[in-house]
Design an enzyme around this catalytic site. Structure first.
Site, PDB file in Angstrom:
ATOM      1  N   LEU A 105       0.885  -1.163   0.000  1.00 26.33           N
ATOM      2  CA  LEU A 105       0.000   0.000   0.000  1.00 26.33           C
ATOM      3  C   LEU A 105       0.925   1.214   0.000  1.00 26.33           C
ATOM      4  O   LEU A 105       1.981   1.186   0.646  1.00 26.33           O
ATOM      5  CB  LEU A 105      -0.901   0.030   1.241  1.00 26.33           C
ATOM      6  CG  LEU A 105      -2.027  -1.010   1.325  1.00 26.33           C
ATOM      7  CD1 LEU A 105      -2.802  -0.861   2.634  1.00 26.33           C
ATOM      8  CD2 LEU A 105      -2.992  -0.913   0.145  1.00 26.33           C
ATOM      9  N   ASP A 106       0.516   2.273  -0.684  1.00 27.21           N
ATOM     10  CA  ASP A 106       1.347   3.479  -0.710  1.00 27.21           C
ATOM     11  C   ASP A 106       1.478   4.052   0.696  1.00 27.21           C
ATOM     12  O   ASP A 106       0.633   3.798   1.559  1.00 27.21           O
ATOM     13  CB  ASP A 106       0.710   4.547  -1.617  1.00 27.21           C
ATOM     14  CG  ASP A 106       0.643   4.084  -3.061  1.00 27.21           C
ATOM     15  OD1 ASP A 106       1.418   3.190  -3.431  1.00 27.21           O
ATOM     16  OD2 ASP A 106      -0.199   4.632  -3.794  1.00 27.21           O
ATOM     17  N   LYS A 107       2.497   4.891   0.869  1.00 27.51           N
ATOM     18  CA  LYS A 107       2.768   5.474   2.192  1.00 27.51           C
ATOM     19  C   LYS A 107       1.538   6.203   2.757  1.00 27.51           C
ATOM     20  O   LYS A 107       1.247   6.121   3.945  1.00 27.51           O
ATOM     21  CB  LYS A 107       3.955   6.443   2.071  1.00 27.51           C
ATOM     22  CG  LYS A 107       4.492   6.924   3.387  1.00 27.51           C
ATOM     23  CD  LYS A 107       5.805   7.677   3.189  1.00 27.51           C
ATOM     24  CE  LYS A 107       6.289   8.251   4.501  1.00 27.51           C
ATOM     25  NZ  LYS A 107       7.574   8.943   4.380  1.00 27.51           N
ATOM     26  N   HIS A 188       0.943   2.058  -7.724  1.00 22.46           N
ATOM     27  CA  HIS A 188       0.024   3.222  -7.694  1.00 22.46           C
ATOM     28  C   HIS A 188      -1.206   3.003  -8.582  1.00 22.46           C
ATOM     29  O   HIS A 188      -1.698   3.954  -9.215  1.00 22.46           O
ATOM     30  CB  HIS A 188       0.725   4.492  -8.182  1.00 22.46           C
ATOM     31  CG  HIS A 188       1.780   5.011  -7.251  1.00 22.46           C
ATOM     32  ND1 HIS A 188       1.788   4.779  -5.899  1.00 22.46           N
ATOM     33  CD2 HIS A 188       2.874   5.779  -7.496  1.00 22.46           C
ATOM     34  CE1 HIS A 188       2.849   5.375  -5.360  1.00 22.46           C
ATOM     35  NE2 HIS A 188       3.521   5.974  -6.292  1.00 22.46           N
ATOM     36  N   LYS A 191      -4.495   5.225  -8.198  1.00 26.29           N
ATOM     37  CA  LYS A 191      -4.187   6.643  -8.446  1.00 26.29           C
ATOM     38  C   LYS A 191      -3.935   6.882  -9.939  1.00 26.29           C
ATOM     39  O   LYS A 191      -4.401   7.859 -10.511  1.00 26.29           O
ATOM     40  CB  LYS A 191      -2.964   7.065  -7.632  1.00 26.29           C
ATOM     41  CG  LYS A 191      -3.258   7.124  -6.138  1.00 26.29           C
ATOM     42  CD  LYS A 191      -2.010   7.428  -5.346  1.00 26.29           C
ATOM     43  CE  LYS A 191      -2.308   7.287  -3.863  1.00 26.29           C
ATOM     44  NZ  LYS A 191      -1.107   7.120  -3.065  1.00 26.29           N
TER      45      LYS A 191
END
Ligand code: URA
Length: 237
Positions: A105-107, A188, A191
């Protein structure tokens, strides 16, 4: 069946040599009897292990559901020294050797993160071939419309990457909060999928993997073990 020194080293997150010292020092009991052989094998179904007077629950593998908070990374590759990983923030009594996050998972993404030491299981749920759906709630900077939902359904092309068909539904009346279901885990991905239609994802939270929803009692940063029934739901598409 697993060797007792390996179990103690795993469960207490200590070196194998330290586990052996504990065993030699007479602080390890199996089914109420002091055990001094590091080679003794234990049956995870039946044997009861005590170390320093405390019962140690041991399992071959563990599966942890974390509600990942923002600002914590799920990868240990190329991290900056001041960055914390999801493994770093596990409570001490849940830490074991070889735990890793199953997927990324992204930051700044929050929500359901699976942490395990079972490589085979992780592979199974992450493989795009298995088509295990991952469900997210995305807050957007502007509304999406049905044409974008149709494009998600057909499979969005982002650069050289062709995404598998995905589900996009409104999660509020003004179409600025979306429920998205994808079956891959490309970099990502969500997004970039929105970005290809000029929409920015402002917040992103994973709320479900397979048929297993994020436990709503877990505050951000909290976690708990999953049971076998929940693992089955997780594997379910
Ligand atoms: N898609 C993203 O863009 N980010 C995530 O963290 C997960 C899916």
């Amino acid at each position: 069946m697993e060797r007792i020194d390996k179990i103690i080293s795993n469960e207490l997150n200590i070196a194998r040599s330290d586990a052996r010292s504990l065993i030699k020092s007479g602080k390890v009991f199996v089914n109420g009897v002091c055990e001094k052989s590091a080679a003794r094998k234990l049956d995870e179904e039946r044997d009861i292990l005590n170390v320093n007077g405390k019962e140690i629950k041991f399992r071959r593998f563990v599966y942890i559901m974390m509600n990942k908070p923002k600002g914590v990374i799920s990868s240990t590759d190329g991290r900056k020294t001041d960055e914390k990983t999801v493994i770093d923030i596990l409570p001490e009594d849940m830490k074991r050797k070889k735990l890793f996050p199953a997927g990324r998972l992204d930051k700044n993404t929050t929500g359901f993160m699976l942490i395990t030491d079972d490589g085979e299981f992780a592979h199974k749920i992450l493989s795009p071939k298995k088509h295990i759906p991952k469900t997210y709630i995305a807050s957007l900077d502007k509304p999406f419309d049905e044409s974008i939902a149709e494009a998600f359904k057909k499979g969005v092309v982002i650069g050289n990457d062709e995404c598998l068909p995905a589900v996009l539904e409104a999660a509020d009346e003004d179409y600025k909060t979306a429920k998205v279901i994808i079956k891959q885990g490309m970099y990502h991905q969500i997004k970039r999928m929105f970005k290809s239609f000029g929409i920015e994802v402002v917040e992103l939270k994973r709320i479900k993997m397979g048929k297993l929803s994020l436990d709503e009692h877990l505050a951000e940063g909290e976690c708990r073990f999953l049971d076998e029934f929940e693992l089955e739901l997780l594997e379910n598409n």
